[in-house]
Enzyme design. Structure first.
Site, PDB file in Angstrom:
ATOM      1  N   SER A  45       0.867  -1.178   0.000  1.00  0.00           N
ATOM      2  CA  SER A  45       0.000   0.000   0.000  1.00  0.00           C
ATOM      3  C   SER A  45       0.896   1.218   0.000  1.00  0.00           C
ATOM      4  O   SER A  45       1.804   1.329   0.838  1.00  0.00           O
ATOM      5  CB  SER A  45      -0.899  -0.021   1.236  1.00  0.00           C
ATOM      6  N   GLU A  46       0.672   2.144  -0.908  1.00  0.00           N
ATOM      7  CA  GLU A  46       1.678   3.180  -1.137  1.00  0.00           C
ATOM      8  C   GLU A  46       1.832   4.156   0.025  1.00  0.00           C
ATOM      9  O   GLU A  46       2.786   4.911   0.067  1.00  0.00           O
ATOM     10  CB  GLU A  46       1.428   3.926  -2.451  1.00  0.00           C
TER      11      GLU A  46
END
Lengths: 235, 223, 223, 235
Positions: free
Chosen positions: A57-58
């Protein structure tokens, strides 16, 4: 290409969940994968359970687990969709600069993104459909599309008015040129290779002619092109 | 003796002035310094530049900040959120009264890191081949094209963390760090609201951001 | 199932070939992958490029590596150590049989970070005004002069850490991380010797380097 | 300037420890300070005890404590001089890239370095004295000298053959131009300002004329120039 109806008449287009399911089947054991907002993130629900997949997840997670159960949420642990999530075993947490260094540096195996359009040369457009009063939504998509080793797209095959989303050339602003490897639509699974789309799977009842008519780009069919069959799934 | 803990949010925000450039951490609700954002609009500030990924959270924390047109410029990565359209910020973007610089999130993070790390500029592949780099300086390295991006710095950074000690060392819970760690390095004055002030120094391996990057810490409990 | 743990150092080093560029972590004794370095000279390799800050430690761990002239090129930050002069490496530097590229330690670290982070090049102020930048590309930003430095990558990175789990997640003791964290990101094949393999996954907040950057882990106890 | 004797005849030059002691007295409470190899690192032993000073070590420590006691060493916890050290309360540990981001980004208040030469314009040369068969020793010095808010130098006032180290222009390769603020020698404490050295303190018994003769650069004397008196210290 003349606009079609949004969905075919003689075949049952896949639901959002079924498209996500199909994309998930291609995630290999041990893969590091980023799932974009919308349909892509649903894929995490459908990957075969025996495979160990690390979802990135960025905002700073490698190893996103299932959504947190009510009462067990950590309000400070969210994914890129701002969902309250958990961590899988072996997960790591880091900051945004480190997260995008990981993305940009080419370390993620696969990113699955939504899109408005994909072109036969692998161009993808997913951040600005040039709609009045709708601002751009870049976020991490340009970094992901440019940086990931493989770019997979989940999107409906046609727009609501029946126009093609698989096109010879994108008319919307590009997210990144020439990077898409595979597209999962509600009608087919297609590879992007050598300037054309190659259908690998087509939903039962949809003719090759209709798929061709619904695709505004060079389209070929794989020698082993087969039926795209997904289980019934609840929304 | 070093003591970076201040008594209340008003003291924490003292000296933040009109015209300031302000970096604000946060992704989703994690790491949003909501109390500090609210104080921003209590004070009589205008002509602010906000450097923030979670731009819509500003409207949620403090509708007055855009409502009273205190913000002149926003640097962000996207702003079309999932909620009802349009927010105060979005109205001002549409009527052209707020300048907006928008860029890929990784470029945004890296520009801020560069600002804190003494790197003036760097070449990144992100956004090459898109309208975002039109008119920009491109350059090839080893057969791939990159765009030149310059460092971002700011007068002030506002962060939220779980724990701090008197040295300004920070411990982040969950994904609370996000942009906060690099923003703290790139701002002249870094102000942090924390859930808890630790009476004892944080153990070295629990320090996610060393206190050298933090000037003021204030306790703001959410629970 | 993911399992990056291999049985012995020979397996860990399998496939490392002549002509390889090899990054080696370590500062002082901390983080030096001594066992992996020794295996380097057991194998019949030559024409190696070593990218290493602690260049003299190589001679200490494995006199044969330079002794048998297996190294063609060194990229480092300094090499005049406190011990007796000259080492095997230093002899070869003097007689010109090893090429040496020497640079400031911060530039060295940042070039490796860039290599792992997809940044092709960056402008740094370090070394401007010194003979090191003669003939190099300089550029002014905001009235200060910077030099362009390009990213460094390698075929292989050799690290030492305190603990790893089967996912390749690493925990560093003390100052063991030093260059290892960025080297792991900049190499195609990252091999790590560790004091201890943890049977349970490392807790997320104890992971100093995520396993995505690590291909092989081998236990080599020093105690 | 004619070469002098290495040390003055009628005054007692400071020892290494005394030079380090004097430099340490100028480290303010709350400062973040990097100490170079050699004499600079000795300064940590002599800072007034009531001051909280965070010593930075470029291999990744902010908050270096005293050397580890025998039997209590952690072999993996070393400073930039490869000494087995401890951590002070409130210390943090990080990697080399983060450490040099801190240095280069201008976050350290003071760096104390050794040097071969300092010029009246603030240039410093400390990494290569161009000696045959002696390799260069850059390490972190160029980053530190360029990045720190203030650069203090500890070095003997003259070389072994009596030549000046405070010069009009450095003859050795520069570490960084124009950054030195203050020099602590075995004879004097000097500021570097507006193209000249300004003596602020001189050891007892050394005449201004002799200091001038031993300095190969413009030298002025502060209005409040006083005696440089250091306690007796054991090596």
């Amino acid at each position: 290409m003349t606009p079609q109806n949004a969905k075919p008449k003689n075949a049952k287009a896949l639901s959002r969940e079924q498209m996500a399911w199909r994309a998930a089947q291609d995630l290999p054991d041990g893969a590091y994968v980023n799932l974009g907002l919308g349909m892509p993130v649903l894929a995490a629900n459908y990957a075969p359970g025996e495979r160990e997949i690390f979802y990135h997840s960025e905002n700073g997670i490698l190893g996103v687990g299932p959504a947190a159960k009510p009462g067990q949420e950590d309000p400070e642990l969210v994914d890129a969709g701002s969902r309250l999530v958990t961590l899988r075993s072996g997960a790591a947490i880091f900051d945004s600069a480190a997260s995008f260094a990981m993305i940009r540096g080419g370390h993620l195996d696969i990113t699955i993104l939504g899109a408005y359009q994909v072109a036969a040369n692998g161009d993808v457009a997913n951040w600005d459909a040039l709609m009045p009063n709708k601002g751009p939504l870049i976020g991490g998509a340009m970094d992901l599309a440019k940086g990931a080793k493989a770019v997979h797209i989940i999107m409906r095959h046609n727009t609501k008015d029946g126009s093609a989303r698989l096109v010879a050339e994108c008319t919307y602003p590009l997210t990144t040129p020439g990077k898409v490897n595979r597209v999962y639509t509600d009608l087919a699974v297609l590879d992007v290779k050598a300037g054309q789309f190659i259908a690998r799977e087509i939903i039962p009842g949809l003719s090759r002619d209709e798929l061709t008519a619904r695709t505004d780009a060079p389209l070929a069919f794989a020698d082993d092109c087969s039926e795209l069959v997904a289980p019934e799934l609840r929304a | 003796m070093i003591n970076k803990v201040v008594g209340d949010v008003a003291q924490a925000m003292a000296g933040v002035a009109s015209g300031a450039s302000i970096m604000i951490s946060g992704f989703g609700n994690a790491g949003i310094p909501a109390a500090l954002i609210r104080v921003l609009s209590d004070n009589d500030l205008d002509n602010l530049t906000l450097i923030i990924n979670a731009i819509r959270r500003v409207d949620e924390c403090s509708p007055a900040l855009f409502g009273e047109r205190r913000v002149a410029r926003v640097i962000s990565t996207s702003f079309r959120g999932p909620d009802a359209w349009p927010s105060n910020f979005e109205r001002q973007w549409m009527d052209g009264t707020v300048a907006l610089e928008i860029q890929p999130q990784g470029t945004f993070a890296e520009r801020i890191r560069a600002g804190g790390a003494g790197i003036a500029a760097f070449y990144t592949p992100t956004a090459v081949g898109t309208p975002l780099v039109e008119g920009r300086e491109l350059r090839d390295f080893d057969g791939q094209t990159y765009v030149l991006e310059t460092a971002l710095t700011a007068d002030v950074a506002l962060l939220r963390a779980q724990k701090a000690d008197r040295f300004g060392n920070l411990f982040f819970q969950g994904t609370q760090a996000n942009f906060g760690t690099v923003m703290a390095t790139a701002a002249t004055l870094t102000i942090v609201e924390v859930e808890e002030i630790s009476d004892v120094p944080l153990p070295p391996k629990q320090v996610h951001l060393p206190g050298i990057y933090v000037q003021r810490v204030v306790q703001v409990s959410r629970s």
